[in-house]
Design a protein around this motif. Structure first.
Motif, short mmCIF file in Angstrom:
data_model
loop_
_atom_site.label_atom_id
_atom_site.label_comp_id
_atom_site.label_asym_id
_atom_site.label_seq_id
_atom_site.Cartn_x
_atom_site.Cartn_y
_atom_site.Cartn_z
N GLY A 14 103.72 122.13 -58.48
CA GLY A 14 103.29 121.63 -59.12
C GLY A 14 102.28 120.45 -57.71
O GLY A 14 101.58 121.44 -57.01
N VAL A 15 102.17 119.27 -58.38
CA VAL A 15 100.54 118.82 -57.34
C VAL A 15 100.91 118.21 -56.21
O VAL A 15 99.81 118.91 -55.34
CB VAL A 15 100.33 117.68 -58.27
CG1 VAL A 15 101.14 116.28 -57.83
CG2 VAL A 15 98.90 117.48 -57.65
N SER A 45 106.31 118.12 -64.13
CA SER A 45 106.42 116.73 -64.04
C SER A 45 104.83 116.89 -63.62
O SER A 45 104.12 115.52 -63.92
CB SER A 45 107.11 116.05 -62.96
OG SER A 45 107.87 116.31 -63.12
N SER A 46 103.96 118.01 -63.98
CA SER A 46 102.72 117.95 -63.64
C SER A 46 101.19 117.99 -64.57
O SER A 46 100.05 118.14 -64.27
CB SER A 46 102.18 118.63 -62.04
OG SER A 46 102.97 117.80 -60.99
N HIS A 47 101.90 118.86 -65.40
CA HIS A 47 100.65 119.14 -66.74
C HIS A 47 100.51 118.04 -67.44
O HIS A 47 101.19 117.04 -66.92
CB HIS A 47 101.83 120.38 -67.27
CG HIS A 47 103.08 119.68 -68.44
ND1 HIS A 47 104.55 119.43 -67.74
CD2 HIS A 47 103.04 118.64 -69.30
CE1 HIS A 47 105.17 118.50 -68.30
NE2 HIS A 47 104.25 119.06 -69.38
N THR A 159 91.88 123.55 -60.67
CA THR A 159 91.26 123.17 -58.72
C THR A 159 91.99 123.27 -57.15
O THR A 159 91.13 124.10 -57.10
CB THR A 159 90.64 121.65 -59.08
OG1 THR A 159 90.18 121.82 -59.73
CG2 THR A 159 89.50 121.88 -57.97
N VAL A 160 93.04 122.66 -57.04
CA VAL A 160 93.56 122.62 -55.70
C VAL A 160 94.13 124.05 -55.23
O VAL A 160 94.34 124.02 -54.44
CB VAL A 160 95.03 121.12 -55.81
CG1 VAL A 160 95.76 121.53 -56.02
CG2 VAL A 160 94.77 120.92 -54.11
N PHE A 354 98.47 110.68 -55.90
CA PHE A 354 98.72 110.36 -54.59
C PHE A 354 98.51 111.95 -54.14
O PHE A 354 98.47 112.16 -52.85
CB PHE A 354 100.16 109.56 -53.88
CG PHE A 354 100.77 108.09 -54.25
CD1 PHE A 354 100.04 107.60 -53.26
CD2 PHE A 354 100.78 107.47 -55.36
CE1 PHE A 354 99.45 105.63 -53.42
CE2 PHE A 354 100.99 106.52 -55.67
CZ PHE A 354 100.45 105.15 -54.19
N GLY A 355 98.85 112.71 -54.91
CA GLY A 355 99.04 114.44 -54.72
C GLY A 355 97.60 114.34 -53.57
O GLY A 355 98.67 114.81 -52.70
N PRO A 356 96.78 114.12 -52.39
CA PRO A 356 96.01 114.56 -52.21
C PRO A 356 96.11 113.88 -50.05
O PRO A 356 96.43 114.54 -49.66
CB PRO A 356 94.36 114.01 -52.25
CG PRO A 356 94.20 113.37 -53.68
CD PRO A 356 95.58 113.26 -54.12
N ILE A 357 97.05 112.94 -50.71
CA ILE A 357 97.71 111.99 -50.39
C ILE A 357 98.79 112.04 -49.63
O ILE A 357 99.82 112.72 -48.12
CB ILE A 357 97.15 110.31 -50.26
CG1 ILE A 357 97.55 110.01 -48.20
CG2 ILE A 357 98.42 109.92 -50.09
CD1 ILE A 357 95.80 109.28 -47.47
#
Length: 391
Positions: A14-15, A45-47, A159-160, A354-357
Motif C-alpha cells: 500500500g502507500v 486501504s490505498s486504492h 508512480t512510487v 503522510f506516505g512520503p514522510i
C-alpha cells in the motif's frame, strides 16, 4: 547473497509500504516489497483515485510533518515527471473546514494559526458568496486551509512503485505471507517462496495483526469498513474541481459526532465524493459481507440539509477499510522484542497524505537511525501504559 536474501523486506505494498521500500532503495538497500494480492488491487486501504492532502489538524505534530511532506510529494513529482496532487497554486482547490464554533473547529483554527498556515476565515454573512451550493449549519464557523487539495491515490502508488523498481527494488505480488520467523536474520515464508533479510518492515494495513501474530505481538487495532459514496450533481459542474469547489471536512454535525468529508467532482464526472469517517467493524478477508448502511443514512440526512445541489441518494458506493488505533494516531515503531522488525500500522483513515514522510521514518527506524521527528505519539508503549493504568 542469493536472490532470496535481502537487506530489507517490506510486507504490504500500500502507500506506506511502497514509500518505505522506495526510501530503502534510495539508501542503496537491497529491498523486496511483498504484496499478498496481484497489483493493482482494491482490497485494502490505498486504492481509489483521490485523497485529501491538508495541513489542517488538531495536533501540531501532524501539521509539522506535513510541512516536509509537501516538499517530498513535490520532489517525487519532479523525479517521475508526474502530477500527483492539486492544491492552491496554480489552480486553487483548498480545504473548507466547518464545525460548531465552540468545538473542534477552534482547535483546528488555533493549530493552523500557530503554525502560520495560510488560511481564509469565512464570516457567516459572506459564506455563500465564497462557497455556493452549501448551507453552513447554524452555530457553525468556517475557514479554508488554502494549502490543501486533492491527491491522486492510484497514480501515486503506480508512480512510487515504478520509482522503487527503477532504483533496483524488487516487487513480488500474489505472495501472501504465511509465516515470519524472527531472528538476527528474519525469514518470511509466502505461499510461493521463502525470503530472508536482516530487517523487516510490516505495513500490512488491515492484516497487520494477522502478520504480527507470527512474532508474538498483537496491537489494539480495529478494522472498519468505509462506504465510499459518490453523489450526483443536480446541475452539472456545481461542485466541480474545475469551478474551484474545495475539499471539505465537517467536524461535527447534527447528524453525527464523527467527521464527514468530501472531495469535489473530478474522478467521476458529475459525482461528488462524500464519506463518513467511520464505519462498522469488519473482517478484512470478508469485507463485502459487511452490509451495514448506517453511515449512508447519516450522509443522506446531512446532504439533504447542507448540500442542496446533490441528489441525496448515492450514485456509486465503493469499499475501503480503515485500521484504527484507540487514539486515532499511527503506529511507527520497532517491535518490542525484535528490534530488526519495524511496524507501520493503524493509520486510522488519515494516513495516505503522510506516505512520503512515513516511508522516510520507517526507513530510518529500520536502519537504526535517529528518526527525523519525535515519534513518542506513535510508539507502541502508549497502549501498554494505557492498559496498565486501566487495571
Amino acid at each position: 547473497m542469493s536472490s532470496q536474501d535481502y537487506d530489507c523486506i517490506v510486507i504490504g505494498a500500500g502507500v506506506q509500504g511502497s514509500f518505505t521500500a522506495y526510501n530503502l532503495a534510495k539508501n542503496n538497500k537491497k529491498t523486496l516489497l511483498l504484496e499478498q494480492f496481484v497489483l493493482p488491487h482494491s482490497r485494502g486501504s490505498s486504492h481509489g483515485q483521490t485523497r485529501i492532502i491538508r495541513k489542517a489538524y488538531d495536533e501540531d505534530y501532524y501539521t509539522h510533518m506535513m510541512e516536509e511532506c509537501y516538499q517530498l510529494w513535490s520532489q517525487l513529482e519532479k523525479e517521475a515527471n508526474v502530477k500527483l496532487y492539486r492544491t492552491s497554486f496554480p489552480r486553487r482547490t483548498g480545504l473548507l473546514v466547518m464545525g460548531p464554533e465552540q468545538g473542534d473547529y477552534q482547535v483546528f483554527k488555533s493549530t493552523l494559526e500557530r503554525n502560520k498556515v495560510p488560511i481564509v476565515i469565512l464570516p457567516r454573512e459572506e459564506f455563500s458568496q465564497h462557497i455556493p451550493h452549501v448551507n453552513l449549519s447554524q452555530g457553525n464557523a468556517a475557514l479554508v486551509d488554502t494549502t490543501a487539495g486533492v491527491l491522486y491515490a492510484d497514480r501515486t502508488l503506480k508512480t512510487v512503485q515504478g520509482q522503487f523498481q527503477k532504483l533496483g527494488g524488487v516487487i513480488k505480488d500474489g505472495q501472501k505471507v504465511i509465516d515470519i520467523t524472527p531472528g538476527s536474520v528474519v525469514t518470511v515464508t509466502t505461499v510461493s517462496g521463502v525470503y530472508r533479510a536482516k530487517r523487516l518492515v510490516i505495513t500490512a494495513g488491515p492484516w497487520a495483526n494477522t502478520l504480527l501474530s507470527h512474532t508474538g505481538l498483537q496491537l489494539p487495532l480495529q478494522v472498519i469498513k468505509i462506504n465510499v459514496c459518490y453523489w450526483s450533481e443536480k446541475i452539472p459542474g456545481s461542485y466541480n474541481v474545475q469551478h474551484r469547489f474545495p475539499c471539505f471536512i465537517q467536524l461535527e454535525s447534527e447528524e453525527a459526532k464523527h467527521h464527514i468529508y468530501g472531495l469535489p467532482s473530478n474522478e467521476y464526472p458529475g459525482l461528488m465524493k462524500i464519506c463518513y469517517h467511520t464505519g462498522p467493524e469488519t473482517d478484512p478477508d470478508e469485507r463485502d459481507r459487511q452490509t451495514d448502511r448506517g453511515d449512508i443514512d447519516i450522509l443522506q440526512r446531512y446532504i439533504t440539509r447542507c448540500f442542496p445541489g446533490l441528489v441525496p441518494i448515492p450514485a456509486v458506493v465503493e469499499s475501503c477499510m480503515y485500521t484504527v488505533t484507540p487514539d486515532d494516531h499511527f503506529v511507527l515503531d520497532h517491535h518490542p522484542t525484535h528490534s530488526n522488525i519495524v511496524i507501520g500500522a493503524g493509520f486510522s483513515g488519515h494516513g495516505f497524505k503522510f506516505g512520503p514522510i512515513v516511508g522516510k521514518l520507517l526507513c530510518e527506524l529500520s536502519q537504526g537511525e535517529v528518526p527525523s521527528y519525535d515519534l513518542s505519539p506513535f510508539r507502541i508503549r502508549r497502549f501498554q501504559a494505557h492498559s496498565k493504568s486501566a487495571l
